[in-house]
Design an enzyme around this catalytic site. Sequence first.
Site, short mmCIF file in Angstrom:
data_model
loop_
_atom_site.label_atom_id
_atom_site.label_comp_id
_atom_site.label_asym_id
_atom_site.label_seq_id
_atom_site.Cartn_x
_atom_site.Cartn_y
_atom_site.Cartn_z
N ARG A 115 0.85 -1.20 0.00
CA ARG A 115 0.00 0.00 0.00
C ARG A 115 0.88 1.24 0.00
NH1 ARG A 115 -5.33 -1.70 2.41
NH2 ARG A 115 -5.31 -3.89 1.78
N GLU A 169 0.95 3.97 1.32
CA GLU A 169 0.38 4.75 2.42
C GLU A 169 1.20 6.01 2.63
OE1 GLU A 169 -2.25 4.22 4.23
OE2 GLU A 169 -2.69 2.08 4.04
N ARG A 194 1.06 2.40 12.92
CA ARG A 194 0.37 1.17 12.50
C ARG A 194 0.27 0.98 10.99
NH1 ARG A 194 -5.89 1.74 13.69
NH2 ARG A 194 -6.35 3.76 12.79
N HIS A 195 0.85 1.92 10.23
CA HIS A 195 0.84 1.79 8.77
C HIS A 195 2.25 1.56 8.25
CE1 HIS A 195 -3.05 4.00 9.10
NE2 HIS A 195 -3.36 3.15 8.14
N GLU A 245 -8.00 -1.46 14.47
CA GLU A 245 -8.48 -2.42 13.46
C GLU A 245 -7.35 -3.37 13.08
OE1 GLU A 245 -9.55 -0.68 9.57
OE2 GLU A 245 -8.67 -2.56 8.83
N SER A 296 -10.48 -6.59 8.23
CA SER A 296 -11.77 -6.21 7.64
C SER A 296 -12.27 -7.39 6.86
CB SER A 296 -11.65 -5.09 6.61
OG SER A 296 -10.95 -4.03 7.07
N ARG A 353 0.02 -6.34 12.33
CA ARG A 353 -0.78 -5.66 13.36
C ARG A 353 -1.22 -6.63 14.44
NH1 ARG A 353 -4.96 -1.30 10.69
NH2 ARG A 353 -3.36 -0.07 9.66
P1 AMO Z 1 -8.18 -3.74 4.44
O1 AMO Z 1 -7.78 -2.73 3.43
O2 AMO Z 1 -8.96 -3.24 5.61
O3 AMO Z 1 -9.08 -4.86 3.78
O4 AMO Z 1 -6.91 -4.51 4.95
C1 AMO Z 1 -7.03 -5.64 5.78
C2 AMO Z 1 -6.08 -5.55 6.95
O5 AMO Z 1 -4.76 -5.39 6.50
C3 AMO Z 1 -4.03 -4.60 7.41
N1 AMO Z 1 -3.50 -3.41 6.73
C4 AMO Z 1 -2.31 -2.85 7.00
N2 AMO Z 1 -1.35 -3.18 7.89
C5 AMO Z 1 -0.23 -2.41 7.93
N3 AMO Z 1 -0.04 -1.33 7.13
C6 AMO Z 1 -0.97 -0.97 6.22
N4 AMO Z 1 -0.74 0.08 5.44
C7 AMO Z 1 -2.17 -1.73 6.13
N5 AMO Z 1 -3.28 -1.67 5.36
C8 AMO Z 1 -4.07 -2.69 5.74
C9 AMO Z 1 -4.97 -4.20 8.51
C10 AMO Z 1 -6.32 -4.34 7.85
O6 AMO Z 1 -7.35 -4.59 8.78
N6 AMO Z 1 -9.56 -7.01 0.91
C11 AMO Z 1 -9.87 -6.50 2.23
C12 AMO Z 1 -10.11 -7.61 3.22
C13 AMO Z 1 -11.32 -8.46 2.94
O7 AMO Z 1 -12.43 -7.89 2.88
O8 AMO Z 1 -11.16 -9.69 2.78
C14 AMO Z 1 -8.75 -5.58 2.67
O9 AMO Z 1 -7.67 -5.56 2.17
O10 AMO Z 1 -4.83 -5.12 9.58
#
Ligand code: AMO
Length: 435
Positions: A213, A215, A221-222, A358, A361, A409
């Site tokens: 990502r 980000e 946490r990112h 979180e 998801s 996480r």
């Molecule tokens: P989502 O975008 O919420 O959902 O991502 C799912 C989980 O991935 C982790 N996460 C991250 N951890 C660290 N850094 C980041 N930048 C980051 N972005 C996300 C989190 C988050 O809850 N396809 C959907 C899931 C689904 O519906 O099956 C998805 O990607 O813990």
Amino acid sequence: MTALNRDFSTIKVDDGIVTVKGWIQDTRNLGGISFVQLRDRFGVLQITMPKKKIEENLFKTLTTLPRETVVAITGEVKESNQTANGLEIIPSAVEIYSEAATPLPMGVIDKVGVEMDTRLNNRFMDLRKPETRAIFELKSLMVRLIVECMEENGFTQVYTPKIVGSGAEGGATLFQIEYFGRPAYLAQSPQLYKQMLMSTGLDRVFELGPAFRAEKSNTNRHVTEFISFDGEFCWIKDQVEVMRMIETVIDYVLRGLAERGKKQLEILGKEIKIQERPYPILTYEQCLKIVNDAGLGLKDGDDLGTEGEKIVGEYMAKEGKDLYFISEYPEIAKPFYIMEKDGTPYSYSFDLDYKGQEISSGGQREHRFDKLVARIAKLGLNPDDFTFYTDAFKYGMPPHGGWGIGVDRLITKMLDLPNIREGILFPRDMSRLLP
Ligand code: AMO
């Protein structure tokens, strides 16, 4: 078979002459006697050198080698009432594999706190600390437990592409790469592929793999690359079934870590708290009330945000719950693959939060072709860009749902680490690309 290095913790007083290999952690010279603390992956051994009893050159070498030098020491095991493991080694020979430069970029045993940036810049050195290594041994165990539990529940482990032609989780966090003259992207999640598999008869799948990502937020946490644990399965009647499946895995992981990770947890001084199932399910609407009662002032449809999640976390902590679901988010705030709750502004989606953050998801997916295409368009995307995905819905697609859990996480929260980077060997973020 290649011989493994001798595990220090297996050495016994009556072993006689042994050869032990490791890093010189510390040296103390007390005039007539000197000591070297030799460290391996499993612990520390004391090498004791009474000056009169050791050959002069050997004594000189062993007492002057810089800290962190890698050696093999041969010597006799003796009983000792001065050391934690009750033994010491009187050396008769040393082989130097690699002499460490001085000064060290950071200490391994020094008590002074070192900035996280210094530790991450010198991760190879930071990982020589047992408490840093313990996190990754527990993470490895966590992944093993996930695989065990998913296989027990009839899921097949799959690998989907990480170089993809379209995003699944919104354009803002897509990393674009050049792919033989055309644009491609690093996969943000296995979302579209795990769903396509639902039409094949491989109707329970899971994947553990990297997700990327772009980000732009620099938070604790990112990160820009994380390990995603995704599950997807068919024939669900509602999203609650999906939540119950996640809960099954998390529970298995918590119990497994508490039982099989005792040694590492002890090194870290942590305990794993098991929460009885079922985990509570709050609706988005209930959470909105909780955060607004606390004075946040959010409107219906607003994202709960970091602050909102924290408030709900504190509220749930008072009820003795670390893990809880927040379900039925506004459909407009959720991706196109989520099923709308017809006749309402909500959706069959959820997050799993852990101690106010979180970690996952998921939801029930829109499996009806016409509705899926309409929803893609409604969210401002072009359905023609997604035919590679929607085709799999055209010729028979069972109802299904799933989740994505951020493994980094999960370990961060489980061990109460202050920053997600603590739980990633070589974290990637906006400013960190090396090491
Ligand atoms: P989502 O975008 O919420 O959902 O991502 C799912 C989980 O991935 C982790 N996460 C991250 N951890 C660290 N850094 C980041 N930048 C980051 N972005 C996300 C989190 C988050 O809850 N396809 C959907 C899931 C689904 O519906 O099956 C998805 O990607 O813990």
